[in-house]
Design an enzyme around this catalytic site. Sequence first.
Site, PDB file in Angstrom:
ATOM      1  N   ASN A  43       0.870  -1.175   0.000  1.00 30.17           N
ATOM      2  CA  ASN A  43       0.000   0.000   0.000  1.00 30.17           C
ATOM      3  C   ASN A  43       0.909   1.228   0.000  1.00 30.17           C
ATOM      4  O   ASN A  43       1.512   1.557   1.017  1.00 30.17           O
ATOM      5  CB  ASN A  43      -0.895  -0.022   1.251  1.00 30.17           C
ATOM      6  CG  ASN A  43      -1.726   1.242   1.390  1.00 30.17           C
ATOM      7  OD1 ASN A  43      -1.778   2.061   0.457  1.00 30.17           O
ATOM      8  ND2 ASN A  43      -2.383   1.408   2.524  1.00 30.17           N
ATOM      9  N   TRP A  44       0.985   1.864  -1.165  1.00 29.38           N
ATOM     10  CA  TRP A  44       1.901   3.008  -1.288  1.00 29.38           C
ATOM     11  C   TRP A  44       1.333   4.283  -0.670  1.00 29.38           C
ATOM     12  O   TRP A  44       2.029   5.294  -0.606  1.00 29.38           O
ATOM     13  CB  TRP A  44       2.249   3.254  -2.764  1.00 29.38           C
ATOM     14  CG  TRP A  44       3.224   2.259  -3.318  1.00 29.38           C
ATOM     15  CD1 TRP A  44       3.866   1.275  -2.630  1.00 29.38           C
ATOM     16  CD2 TRP A  44       3.678   2.171  -4.679  1.00 29.38           C
ATOM     17  NE1 TRP A  44       4.699   0.581  -3.484  1.00 29.38           N
ATOM     18  CE2 TRP A  44       4.603   1.100  -4.739  1.00 29.38           C
ATOM     19  CE3 TRP A  44       3.388   2.884  -5.850  1.00 29.38           C
ATOM     20  CZ2 TRP A  44       5.231   0.733  -5.922  1.00 29.38           C
ATOM     21  CZ3 TRP A  44       4.014   2.523  -7.033  1.00 29.38           C
ATOM     22  CH2 TRP A  44       4.934   1.455  -7.064  1.00 29.38           C
ATOM     23  N   LYS A  45       0.063   4.244  -0.284  1.00 34.02           N
ATOM     24  CA  LYS A  45      -0.586   5.449   0.278  1.00 34.02           C
ATOM     25  C   LYS A  45      -0.376   6.628  -0.681  1.00 34.02           C
ATOM     26  O   LYS A  45      -0.329   6.420  -1.886  1.00 34.02           O
ATOM     27  CB  LYS A  45      -0.068   5.705   1.700  1.00 34.02           C
ATOM     28  CG  LYS A  45      -0.193   4.435   2.569  1.00 34.02           C
ATOM     29  CD  LYS A  45       0.041   4.661   4.025  1.00 34.02           C
ATOM     30  CE  LYS A  45      -0.098   3.329   4.763  1.00 34.02           C
ATOM     31  NZ  LYS A  45      -0.006   3.465   6.207  1.00 34.02           N
ATOM     32  N   HIS A  88      -9.487   1.228   5.414  1.00 30.73           N
ATOM     33  CA  HIS A  88      -8.183   1.516   6.027  1.00 30.73           C
ATOM     34  C   HIS A  88      -8.365   2.544   7.142  1.00 30.73           C
ATOM     35  O   HIS A  88      -9.178   3.467   7.029  1.00 30.73           O
ATOM     36  CB  HIS A  88      -7.207   2.042   4.970  1.00 30.73           C
ATOM     37  CG  HIS A  88      -5.789   2.024   5.456  1.00 30.73           C
ATOM     38  ND1 HIS A  88      -5.297   2.971   6.318  1.00 30.73           N
ATOM     39  CD2 HIS A  88      -4.777   1.153   5.230  1.00 30.73           C
ATOM     40  CE1 HIS A  88      -4.028   2.676   6.599  1.00 30.73           C
ATOM     41  NE2 HIS A  88      -3.686   1.583   5.946  1.00 30.73           N
ATOM     42  N   GLU A 134      -6.671   4.981   7.978  1.00 35.30           N
ATOM     43  CA  GLU A 134      -6.447   6.386   7.576  1.00 35.30           C
ATOM     44  C   GLU A 134      -7.701   6.957   6.912  1.00 35.30           C
ATOM     45  O   GLU A 134      -7.999   8.143   7.046  1.00 35.30           O
ATOM     46  CB  GLU A 134      -5.206   6.470   6.667  1.00 35.30           C
ATOM     47  CG  GLU A 134      -3.941   6.284   7.493  1.00 35.30           C
ATOM     48  CD  GLU A 134      -2.768   5.649   6.766  1.00 35.30           C
ATOM     49  OE1 GLU A 134      -2.772   5.609   5.519  1.00 35.30           O
ATOM     50  OE2 GLU A 134      -1.842   5.180   7.450  1.00 35.30           O
ATOM     51  N   GLU A 177      -4.991  -4.845  10.821  1.00 33.68           N
ATOM     52  CA  GLU A 177      -3.987  -3.789  10.964  1.00 33.68           C
ATOM     53  C   GLU A 177      -4.269  -2.999  12.241  1.00 33.68           C
ATOM     54  O   GLU A 177      -5.083  -2.064  12.222  1.00 33.68           O
ATOM     55  CB  GLU A 177      -4.076  -2.804   9.792  1.00 33.68           C
ATOM     56  CG  GLU A 177      -3.602  -3.314   8.472  1.00 33.68           C
ATOM     57  CD  GLU A 177      -3.086  -2.161   7.599  1.00 33.68           C
ATOM     58  OE1 GLU A 177      -1.980  -2.300   7.084  1.00 33.68           O
ATOM     59  OE2 GLU A 177      -3.766  -1.140   7.447  1.00 33.68           O
ATOM     60  N   GLY A 216       2.905   2.497  10.980  1.00 30.21           N
ATOM     61  CA  GLY A 216       3.913   3.545  10.861  1.00 30.21           C
ATOM     62  C   GLY A 216       4.630   3.880  12.159  1.00 30.21           C
ATOM     63  O   GLY A 216       5.286   4.911  12.265  1.00 30.21           O
ATOM     64  N   SER A 266       3.644  -1.766  10.405  1.00 29.01           N
ATOM     65  CA  SER A 266       5.103  -1.781  10.631  1.00 29.01           C
ATOM     66  C   SER A 266       5.784  -3.072  10.189  1.00 29.01           C
ATOM     67  O   SER A 266       6.773  -3.496  10.799  1.00 29.01           O
ATOM     68  CB  SER A 266       5.427  -1.466  12.089  1.00 29.01           C
ATOM     69  OG  SER A 266       5.078  -0.121  12.382  1.00 29.01           O
ATOM     70  N   GLY A 311       3.087  -0.969   4.263  1.00 29.63           N
ATOM     71  CA  GLY A 311       3.055   0.446   3.906  1.00 29.63           C
ATOM     72  C   GLY A 311       4.460   0.940   3.631  1.00 29.63           C
ATOM     73  O   GLY A 311       5.036   0.689   2.570  1.00 29.63           O
ATOM     74  N   GLY A 312       5.051   1.624   4.611  1.00 28.76           N
ATOM     75  CA  GLY A 312       6.353   2.273   4.447  1.00 28.76           C
ATOM     76  C   GLY A 312       7.432   1.415   3.803  1.00 28.76           C
ATOM     77  O   GLY A 312       8.153   1.876   2.910  1.00 28.76           O
TER      78      GLY A 312
HETATM   79  P1  13P Z   1       3.203   0.685   7.659  1.00 32.16           P
HETATM   80  O1  13P Z   1       3.717  -0.605   7.074  1.00 32.16           O
HETATM   81  O2  13P Z   1       3.925   1.898   7.156  1.00 32.16           O
HETATM   82  O3  13P Z   1       3.108   0.605   9.144  1.00 32.16           O
HETATM   83  O4  13P Z   1       1.699   0.856   7.118  1.00 32.16           O
HETATM   84  C1  13P Z   1       0.827  -0.201   7.240  1.00 32.16           C
HETATM   85  C2  13P Z   1      -0.393   0.118   6.472  1.00 32.16           C
HETATM   86  O5  13P Z   1      -1.145   1.004   6.843  1.00 32.16           O
HETATM   87  C3  13P Z   1      -0.643  -0.659   5.256  1.00 32.16           C
HETATM   88  O6  13P Z   1      -1.954  -0.479   4.808  1.00 32.16           O
END
Ligand code: 13P
Length: 248
Positions: free
Chosen positions: A9-11, A94, A96, A166, A172, A212, A233-234
Amino acid sequence: MRKKLIVANWKMNKSVEESLEFLSGIEQNLSGLKYDLVICPPFISLFAMKAKADKLKISLGAQNCFYENSGAYTGEVSPHALADLGARYVILGHSERRNYFHENGKVINKKILKALENNLKVILCVGEDALQRHERTEIEFVINQLKECLHSVNSEDILRITIAYEPVWAIGTGKIVSSKEAQEMASKIKDFISQSYGNFLSSKISILYGGSVSKENYKEFLSLSCIDGILIGGASLDLKNFIDIITH
Ligand code: 13P
């Protein structure tokens, strides 16, 4: 045995050009995929990435969609149009989206039903925040999220949904759940699916862990029998990191 699933997930990161460069980087480093791979870039990169992603057998996913196919909804993105351009997955629910854009269970449920109607596969994110974990109410909280989000999803469609656990406090932050906690949550999710859809469908549904995940800890999650993959994510933004994860 089915392959485990790795979802990136590149956000809100990477331009179209950077997205394409990333795919070229994968192409140069890839020789056979051990995992099923899904990349969810920003909407604007999906179309440009399609041909190369197909060639590399990487599925594309969107990070959100609207609950109608068309109409006067300025700024929204149609699930029908996403399916039409070749996106196979969409991430919904999600944290967010829930936190910054105030999406509640009802809205997420409408989005899920519309995405399924358009033959998109859904990656449904659920997870408690730090307070619920502290109060030990995380299981009840997650099951309640599932109840709301899966309302009137029928048995024919349930396996087109992948559930991503999640925990919000792990996103993050560098904090992760222990294997025991991940296993406990996965088994409660399976119990809920079993009660709602029966044992067979419960045994087939996929559960991912996200929060994470990094090249230091991904193996721990992928080795758990109750976890069918990871949502990153990151750590999916850096090519070298990502290649390390998908090729080992
Ligand atoms: P991180 O891997 O950056 O913690 O993000 C997880 C995430 O929200 C994937 O959807």
